[in-house]
Design a protein around this motif. Sequence first.
Motif, PDB file in Angstrom:
ATOM      1  N   GLU A 198       0.887  -1.163  -0.047  1.00 56.80           N
ATOM      2  CA  GLU A 198       0.104   0.068   0.023  1.00 56.80           C
ATOM      3  C   GLU A 198       0.898   1.371   0.228  1.00 56.80           C
ATOM      4  O   GLU A 198       1.786   1.190   0.366  1.00 56.80           O
ATOM      5  CB  GLU A 198      -0.778   0.144   1.272  1.00 56.80           C
ATOM      6  CG  GLU A 198      -1.958  -0.811   1.421  1.00 56.80           C
ATOM      7  CD  GLU A 198      -2.753  -0.773   2.510  1.00 56.80           C
ATOM      8  OE1 GLU A 198      -3.036   0.444   2.901  1.00 56.80           O
ATOM      9  OE2 GLU A 198      -3.444  -1.813   3.156  1.00 56.80           O
ATOM     10  N   ILE A 236       6.359  -4.186   6.769  1.00 60.22           N
ATOM     11  CA  ILE A 236       5.135  -3.993   6.977  1.00 60.22           C
ATOM     12  C   ILE A 236       4.309  -5.100   6.385  1.00 60.22           C
ATOM     13  O   ILE A 236       3.191  -5.505   7.218  1.00 60.22           O
ATOM     14  CB  ILE A 236       4.850  -2.603   6.378  1.00 60.22           C
ATOM     15  CG1 ILE A 236       5.614  -1.396   7.017  1.00 60.22           C
ATOM     16  CG2 ILE A 236       3.324  -2.509   6.311  1.00 60.22           C
ATOM     17  CD1 ILE A 236       5.410  -0.075   6.208  1.00 60.22           C
ATOM     18  N   GLN A 237       4.588  -5.686   5.275  1.00 55.50           N
ATOM     19  CA  GLN A 237       3.484  -6.514   4.709  1.00 55.50           C
ATOM     20  C   GLN A 237       3.652  -7.914   5.744  1.00 55.50           C
ATOM     21  O   GLN A 237       2.661  -8.483   6.044  1.00 55.50           O
ATOM     22  CB  GLN A 237       3.952  -7.108   3.334  1.00 55.50           C
ATOM     23  CG  GLN A 237       3.146  -7.960   2.734  1.00 55.50           C
ATOM     24  CD  GLN A 237       3.243  -8.198   1.308  1.00 55.50           C
ATOM     25  OE1 GLN A 237       3.955  -7.366   0.698  1.00 55.50           O
ATOM     26  NE2 GLN A 237       2.477  -9.158   0.815  1.00 55.50           N
ATOM     27  N   LEU A 248      -0.656 -10.257  11.932  1.00 60.94           N
ATOM     28  CA  LEU A 248      -1.607  -9.743  12.504  1.00 60.94           C
ATOM     29  C   LEU A 248      -3.095 -10.399  11.896  1.00 60.94           C
ATOM     30  O   LEU A 248      -3.845 -10.636  12.796  1.00 60.94           O
ATOM     31  CB  LEU A 248      -1.856  -8.153  12.760  1.00 60.94           C
ATOM     32  CG  LEU A 248      -0.571  -7.424  13.339  1.00 60.94           C
ATOM     33  CD1 LEU A 248      -0.660  -6.172  13.002  1.00 60.94           C
ATOM     34  CD2 LEU A 248      -0.707  -7.888  14.857  1.00 60.94           C
ATOM     35  N   ALA A 249      -3.208 -10.326  10.681  1.00 61.77           N
ATOM     36  CA  ALA A 249      -4.464 -11.077  10.249  1.00 61.77           C
ATOM     37  C   ALA A 249      -4.836 -12.322  10.596  1.00 61.77           C
ATOM     38  O   ALA A 249      -5.581 -12.975  10.468  1.00 61.77           O
ATOM     39  CB  ALA A 249      -4.512 -10.636   8.776  1.00 61.77           C
ATOM     40  N   GLU A 255       1.484  -7.093   8.975  1.00 61.37           N
ATOM     41  CA  GLU A 255       0.180  -7.047   8.273  1.00 61.37           C
ATOM     42  C   GLU A 255      -0.285  -8.697   8.405  1.00 61.37           C
ATOM     43  O   GLU A 255      -1.411  -9.006   8.924  1.00 61.37           O
ATOM     44  CB  GLU A 255      -0.222  -6.356   7.069  1.00 61.37           C
ATOM     45  CG  GLU A 255      -0.007  -4.737   7.433  1.00 61.37           C
ATOM     46  CD  GLU A 255      -0.059  -4.223   6.079  1.00 61.37           C
ATOM     47  OE1 GLU A 255      -0.053  -4.682   5.213  1.00 61.37           O
ATOM     48  OE2 GLU A 255      -0.472  -2.838   6.260  1.00 61.37           O
ATOM     49  N   TYR A 256       0.399  -9.338   7.585  1.00 56.90           N
ATOM     50  CA  TYR A 256       0.036 -10.907   7.366  1.00 56.90           C
ATOM     51  C   TYR A 256       0.066 -11.656   8.847  1.00 56.90           C
ATOM     52  O   TYR A 256      -1.261 -12.349   9.007  1.00 56.90           O
ATOM     53  CB  TYR A 256       1.037 -11.602   6.734  1.00 56.90           C
ATOM     54  CG  TYR A 256       0.622 -13.092   6.330  1.00 56.90           C
ATOM     55  CD1 TYR A 256      -0.138 -13.450   5.222  1.00 56.90           C
ATOM     56  CD2 TYR A 256       1.187 -14.017   7.015  1.00 56.90           C
ATOM     57  CE1 TYR A 256      -0.607 -14.492   5.050  1.00 56.90           C
ATOM     58  CE2 TYR A 256       0.801 -15.308   6.830  1.00 56.90           C
ATOM     59  CZ  TYR A 256      -0.084 -15.730   5.838  1.00 56.90           C
ATOM     60  OH  TYR A 256      -0.477 -16.997   5.807  1.00 56.90           O
TER      61      TYR A 256
END
Length: 60
Positions: A5, A41-42, A48-49, A45-46
Amino acid sequence: MLEFEKGFETVNKTFRIPVEIADQLEQLAGKYNTSVNKIVIQCLEYALAHTAENTTQPEV
């Protein structure tokens, strides 16, 4: 495929990570011609998801 993003608000934080992980992150960044920051960051994010709190598991 890695996707990133753009245009989000940021904050500076300092983390200590094992050298081996830092090396792997740098290799990925080079492979995808991007920054280590974007790779981290990616990955975050992965992670955490996909934590137990965020995934739906069938009740037993």
